[in-house]
Design an enzyme around this catalytic site. Structure first.
Site, PDB file in Angstrom:
ATOM      1  N   GLY A  12       1.086  -1.035  -0.070  1.00  0.00           N
ATOM      2  CA  GLY A  12       0.035   0.112  -0.216  1.00  0.00           C
ATOM      3  C   GLY A  12       1.096   1.099  -0.592  1.00  0.00           C
ATOM      4  N   THR A  14       3.013   4.572  -2.887  1.00  0.00           N
ATOM      5  CA  THR A  14       2.478   4.613  -3.889  1.00  0.00           C
ATOM      6  C   THR A  14       2.460   3.776  -5.111  1.00  0.00           C
ATOM      7  OG1 THR A  14       3.504   6.862  -3.271  1.00  0.00           O
ATOM      8  CG2 THR A  14       2.978   6.783  -5.188  1.00  0.00           C
ATOM      9  N   ALA A  15       2.957   3.261  -5.236  1.00  0.00           N
ATOM     10  CA  ALA A  15       2.827   1.326  -6.117  1.00  0.00           C
ATOM     11  C   ALA A  15       1.335   1.487  -6.429  1.00  0.00           C
ATOM     12  CB  ALA A  15       4.057   1.024  -6.494  1.00  0.00           C
ATOM     13  N   SER A  43       0.432  -3.928   4.654  1.00  0.00           N
ATOM     14  CA  SER A  43       0.466  -4.872   5.937  1.00  0.00           C
ATOM     15  C   SER A  43       0.479  -3.746   7.027  1.00  0.00           C
ATOM     16  CB  SER A  43       2.082  -5.013   5.918  1.00  0.00           C
ATOM     17  OG  SER A  43       3.157  -4.991   7.679  1.00  0.00           O
ATOM     18  N   VAL A  46       4.597  -3.042   8.155  1.00  0.00           N
ATOM     19  CA  VAL A  46       5.672  -2.617   7.537  1.00  0.00           C
ATOM     20  C   VAL A  46       5.501  -0.693   7.093  1.00  0.00           C
ATOM     21  CG1 VAL A  46       7.005  -3.180   5.861  1.00  0.00           C
ATOM     22  CG2 VAL A  46       5.983  -5.252   7.280  1.00  0.00           C
ATOM     23  N   ILE A  49       7.876   3.099   2.232  1.00  0.00           N
ATOM     24  CA  ILE A  49       9.097   3.768   2.156  1.00  0.00           C
ATOM     25  C   ILE A  49       9.347   5.165   2.280  1.00  0.00           C
ATOM     26  CG2 ILE A  49       9.285   3.955  -0.092  1.00  0.00           C
ATOM     27  CD1 ILE A  49      11.968   2.904   0.294  1.00  0.00           C
ATOM     28  N   VAL A  51       9.437   7.847   0.592  1.00  0.00           N
ATOM     29  CA  VAL A  51      10.245   9.066  -0.065  1.00  0.00           C
ATOM     30  C   VAL A  51       9.567   9.458  -1.086  1.00  0.00           C
ATOM     31  CG1 VAL A  51      12.056   9.738   1.225  1.00  0.00           C
ATOM     32  CG2 VAL A  51      12.335   7.600   0.022  1.00  0.00           C
ATOM     33  N   LYS A  82       5.796  21.523 -10.152  1.00  0.00           N
ATOM     34  CA  LYS A  82       6.977  21.059 -10.736  1.00  0.00           C
ATOM     35  C   LYS A  82       7.413  21.836 -12.477  1.00  0.00           C
ATOM     36  CE  LYS A  82      10.336  17.797 -11.525  1.00  0.00           C
ATOM     37  NZ  LYS A  82      11.180  15.869 -11.028  1.00  0.00           N
ATOM     38  N   VAL A 188       1.148 -10.375   5.172  1.00  0.00           N
ATOM     39  CA  VAL A 188       1.162 -11.225   3.880  1.00  0.00           C
ATOM     40  C   VAL A 188       2.621 -12.296   4.873  1.00  0.00           C
ATOM     41  CG1 VAL A 188       1.463 -12.934   1.863  1.00  0.00           C
ATOM     42  CG2 VAL A 188       0.412 -10.849   1.685  1.00  0.00           C
TER      43      VAL A 188
HETATM   44  C1  FAD Z   1      15.793   7.924  -1.280  1.00  0.00           C
HETATM   45  C2  FAD Z   1      14.944   7.849  -2.576  1.00  0.00           C
HETATM   46  C3  FAD Z   1      14.328   8.811  -3.205  1.00  0.00           C
HETATM   47  C4  FAD Z   1      13.375   8.633  -3.750  1.00  0.00           C
HETATM   48  N1  FAD Z   1      13.007   9.589  -4.848  1.00  0.00           N
HETATM   49  C5  FAD Z   1      11.803   9.615  -6.089  1.00  0.00           C
HETATM   50  C6  FAD Z   1      11.362  10.724  -6.307  1.00  0.00           C
HETATM   51  O1  FAD Z   1      11.916  11.868  -6.007  1.00  0.00           O
HETATM   52  N2  FAD Z   1      10.604  10.281  -7.741  1.00  0.00           N
HETATM   53  C7  FAD Z   1       9.826   8.933  -7.930  1.00  0.00           C
HETATM   54  O2  FAD Z   1       9.326   9.033  -8.602  1.00  0.00           O
HETATM   55  N3  FAD Z   1      10.630   8.068  -7.186  1.00  0.00           N
HETATM   56  C8  FAD Z   1      11.337   8.408  -5.939  1.00  0.00           C
HETATM   57  N4  FAD Z   1      11.745   6.950  -5.661  1.00  0.00           N
HETATM   58  C9  FAD Z   1      11.316   5.906  -5.991  1.00  0.00           C
HETATM   59  C10 FAD Z   1       9.904   5.951  -4.601  1.00  0.00           C
HETATM   60  O3  FAD Z   1      10.105   6.113  -3.737  1.00  0.00           O
HETATM   61  C11 FAD Z   1       9.053   5.027  -4.709  1.00  0.00           C
HETATM   62  O4  FAD Z   1       9.009   3.989  -6.190  1.00  0.00           O
HETATM   63  C12 FAD Z   1       7.684   4.696  -4.855  1.00  0.00           C
HETATM   64  O5  FAD Z   1       7.746   5.288  -3.030  1.00  0.00           O
HETATM   65  C13 FAD Z   1       7.112   3.204  -3.777  1.00  0.00           C
HETATM   66  O6  FAD Z   1       6.990   2.504  -3.813  1.00  0.00           O
HETATM   67  P1  FAD Z   1       6.672   1.138  -3.793  1.00  0.00           P
HETATM   68  O7  FAD Z   1       4.883   1.559  -3.447  1.00  0.00           O
HETATM   69  O8  FAD Z   1       7.005   0.235  -4.736  1.00  0.00           O
HETATM   70  O9  FAD Z   1       7.296   0.762  -1.914  1.00  0.00           O
HETATM   71  P2  FAD Z   1       6.533   0.945  -0.583  1.00  0.00           P
HETATM   72  O10 FAD Z   1       6.777   2.447  -0.368  1.00  0.00           O
HETATM   73  O11 FAD Z   1       7.656   0.542   0.435  1.00  0.00           O
HETATM   74  O12 FAD Z   1       5.586   0.148   0.134  1.00  0.00           O
HETATM   75  C14 FAD Z   1       5.690  -1.266   0.555  1.00  0.00           C
HETATM   76  C15 FAD Z   1       4.728  -1.542   0.322  1.00  0.00           C
HETATM   77  O13 FAD Z   1       3.808  -3.666   1.013  1.00  0.00           O
HETATM   78  C16 FAD Z   1       4.373  -3.338   2.009  1.00  0.00           C
HETATM   79  N5  FAD Z   1       3.983  -4.585   2.687  1.00  0.00           N
HETATM   80  C17 FAD Z   1       5.389  -5.943   2.483  1.00  0.00           C
HETATM   81  N6  FAD Z   1       5.552  -6.390   2.171  1.00  0.00           N
HETATM   82  C18 FAD Z   1       4.441  -6.969   2.876  1.00  0.00           C
HETATM   83  C19 FAD Z   1       3.915  -8.228   3.952  1.00  0.00           C
HETATM   84  N7  FAD Z   1       3.995  -9.195   3.626  1.00  0.00           N
HETATM   85  N8  FAD Z   1       2.654  -8.198   3.615  1.00  0.00           N
HETATM   86  C20 FAD Z   1       1.703  -7.258   3.413  1.00  0.00           C
HETATM   87  N9  FAD Z   1       1.751  -6.237   2.456  1.00  0.00           N
HETATM   88  C21 FAD Z   1       3.519  -5.532   2.889  1.00  0.00           C
HETATM   89  C22 FAD Z   1       4.287  -2.783   3.053  1.00  0.00           C
HETATM   90  O14 FAD Z   1       3.659  -1.812   4.222  1.00  0.00           O
HETATM   91  C23 FAD Z   1       3.949  -1.395   2.315  1.00  0.00           C
HETATM   92  O15 FAD Z   1       2.929  -0.651   1.942  1.00  0.00           O
HETATM   93  C24 FAD Z   1      12.732   7.465  -4.233  1.00  0.00           C
HETATM   94  C25 FAD Z   1      13.031   6.216  -3.613  1.00  0.00           C
HETATM   95  C26 FAD Z   1      13.998   6.394  -2.946  1.00  0.00           C
HETATM   96  C27 FAD Z   1      14.639   5.066  -2.043  1.00  0.00           C
END
Ligand code: FAD
Length: 514
Positions: A12, A14-15, A43, A46, A49, A51, A82, A188
């Site tokens: 849950g 951004t992706a 979760s 968890v 991230i 950022v 932006k 999970v």
């Molecule tokens: C330093 C840094 C700077 C960044 N800057 C930019 C930027 O300027 N522009 C940009 O486009 N992107 C940027 N990004 C990338 C951006 O942060 C991510 O692409 C975006 O936040 C999507 O993250 P996500 O949803 O994939 O993962 P996360 O936000 O990590 O979400 C993961 C989810 O999975 C769930 N989960 C994990 N394990 C389990 C489990 N076993 N059971 C149930 N749920 C689980 C967690 O609870 C959480 O909800 C940056 C990343 C970093 C590291």
């Protein structure tokens, strides 16, 4: 034939919420008829991230398509406009060394290539200022639109800076409230597979077993389904992009009406670079560096010197970065989106846009049944691999054109053995012909089109030879567009409000809804 009608998204961040909203919005009719479902499992323990605060203009189309009001976005996500990136100290490292990568195309881009005409004129103006107004708008901290323009319309192309901690909950409320997405807060703990390797269901600690036909892995760096369960390998690219650590900090303004930059500032350092993103209530700042070339302590000192006294008592978060991506992105009935698919340093805000494009492709090409899923998956893998490859090339371009030799980091970055072959070949070709929109960038949704390459190349002092016979072909048209740019830069500069002024107005009065 087994229909694909129950979609389960794990994660849950951004992706996850972008994927859930995009798929649910595209299949609203079937959801309302009770023939299709989208469930997001997240979760409770968890954290996301938190950022990722710079976006690409695709985000406007995405938000509009899923039915989000732009006014609501500004009100709930601490959003700001932006209009591109300002890259300082990347070429020589000197104080006056900077260029813009704006979000607009050069004037008349689909009719005439202004690059050779700018090169021939050699009149001291930057490429960006000669071909578009956006560098000037950024210099002055202006917004890309006025309060009377409708939601998502703009006088100049734009994207947003946003608070990552607020964006995911904002999308969640829209997806569950308006699009019929089911939200399950649960860990999970076990993934159940069929004999053919497909995932059949997920056992959770708090909500029992959840079955599905297609699973979208949005579990971030954990890559629970694509990596841990299906064991799809990871293709690192640390031999091309060296940065592997980020130190991130949130910094308050010294006064509430402090000017708010209209671009992401990316300032090169000894072994990496610092991002600086202006939100209405604070700045998000981070030092991305190569731990092979610099210690954490030195990186912290550089960040502290950049931020100044405001860093005192602020929590500086260390985030390891593993540059690269999955070998494939869709295997069996699992497709990875977001950090689970991979990550590249955030130099051009390419992560959220990749998540948006992947979600759109899944939603548009949703396989009707399991039998055709492998065909859809093969196409998805081909397109997505292409996108990652091109982004790696584009990020490397910012490094390999440097003339800096003041540290091993910059020397290593210009070493041809670290430059992907395709990029090396293009750089050879571009010595004689500037990048152009048919030139190797012919995909329907190219993340960084030829114009982006032009802004970086010529911003960093690259020279393309100019053939006078070629120039003569469209000299008059080019002169007309260059003049048009001067007029429109002047007009926009006098008509557009400051970034902060417009954001404040939007939050107070709202934009005209679409
Ligand atoms: C330093 C840094 C700077 C960044 N800057 C930019 C930027 O300027 N522009 C940009 O486009 N992107 C940027 N990004 C990338 C951006 O942060 C991510 O692409 C975006 O936040 C999507 O993250 P996500 O949803 O994939 O993962 P996360 O936000 O990590 O979400 C993961 C989810 O999975 C769930 N989960 C994990 N394990 C389990 C489990 N076993 N059971 C149930 N749920 C689980 C967690 O609870 C959480 O909800 C940056 C990343 C970093 C590291």
């Amino acid at each position: 034939m087994q229909p694909v009608k129950d979609i389960v998204i794990v994660g849950g961040g951004t992706a996850g919420w972008l994927a859930a909203s995009t798929i649910a919005a595209r299949h609203q009719g079937r959801i309302k008829a009770g023939q299709f479902s989208v469930t997001l499992v997240e979760s409770p323990s968890v954290a996301i991230i938190g950022v990722g605060e710079g976006t690409w203009p695709t985000i406007r189309t995405t938000l509009k398509k899923i039915g989000v009001s732009e006014t609501d976005f500004f009100r709930h996500c601490d959003g700001a406009f932006k209009q591109g990136g300002k890259f300082s100290r990347w070429t020589t490292g000197a104080d006056d060394d900077f260029y813009y990568h704006p979000l607009v195309l050069p004037q008349g881009f689909h009719q005439v290539n202004l690059a050779p005409h700018w090169l021939a004129a050699n009149d001291g103006r930057s490429f960006c200022d000669a071909v578009c107004a956006q560098g000037v708008l950024c210099d002055e901290g202006l917004a890309p639109k006025t309060i009377t323009m409708a939601e998502y319309d703009g006088a100049a192309n734009y994207s947003y800076h946003l608070d990552a901690g607020k964006f995911a909950p904002f999308l969640q409320s829209h997806a569950t409230g308006k699009l019929g997405v089911r939200h399950v807060l649960a860990d999970v703990i076990k993934v159940n597979q069929l004999e053919n390797g497909d995932i059949s269901s997920l056992d959770t600690a708090q909500a029992g077993t959840i079955r599905g036909d297609l699973f979208v892995d949005c579990t971030g760096f954990a890559a629970l389904l694509i990596g841990k369960t299906l064991e799809v390998g990871f293709k690192p690219c640390s031999d091309v992009l060296f940065c592997d650590t980020a130190l991130a900090v949130q910094v308050p303004y010294d006064r509430p009406d402090a000017p708010m930059a209209s671009q992401t500032n990316a300032t090169a350092q000894k072994a990496g670079w610092i991002w600086d993103i202006a939100l209405p209530t604070r700045r998000g700042i981070g030092h991305v560096f190569s731990s092979r070339h610099m210690s954490d302590d030195e990186a912290h000192s550089i960040l502290a010197a950049y931020v100044g006294p405001a860093i005192k008592d602020r929590n500086v978060r260390k985030i390891p970065i593993r540059s690269g991506h999955r070998e494939i992105f869709w295997k069996k009935n699992v497709v990875a989106v977001g950090l689970a698919a991979g990550f590249l340093e955030p130099l051009e805000s390419s992560a959220i846009v990749l998540g948006e494009l992947s979600s759109k492709l899944i939603a548009e090409q949703m396989p009707a049944n399991r039998e055709i899923m492998d065909i859809v998956a093969a196409n998805f893998n081909e397109v997505t691999s292409y996108r990652w490859g091109r982004i790696i090339d584009f990020l490397k371009l910012h490094y390999c054109l440097t003339k800096r030799t003041d540290s091993q980091f910059w020397i290593d970055n210009a070493d041809p053995s670290t430059i992907p072959e395709r990029l090396q070949n293009l750089l050879k070709v571009w010595k004689y012909r500037s990048p152009w929109f048919f030139d190797e960038f012919d995909r329907l949704e190219e993340v960084f089109p030829a114009a982006s390459y032009q802004y970086v190349l010529y911003g960093m002092g690259f020279r393309t030879e100019v053939d006078p016979y070629e120039l003569a072909v469209d000299e008059k048209l080019a002169a007309q567009y260059m003049r048009q740019n001067i007029t429109s830069s002047f007009r926009m500069r006098s008509e557009l409000p400051k970034n902060r002024e417009l954001v404040d107005k939007i939050v107070t009065y709202g934009l005209q809804p679409i």
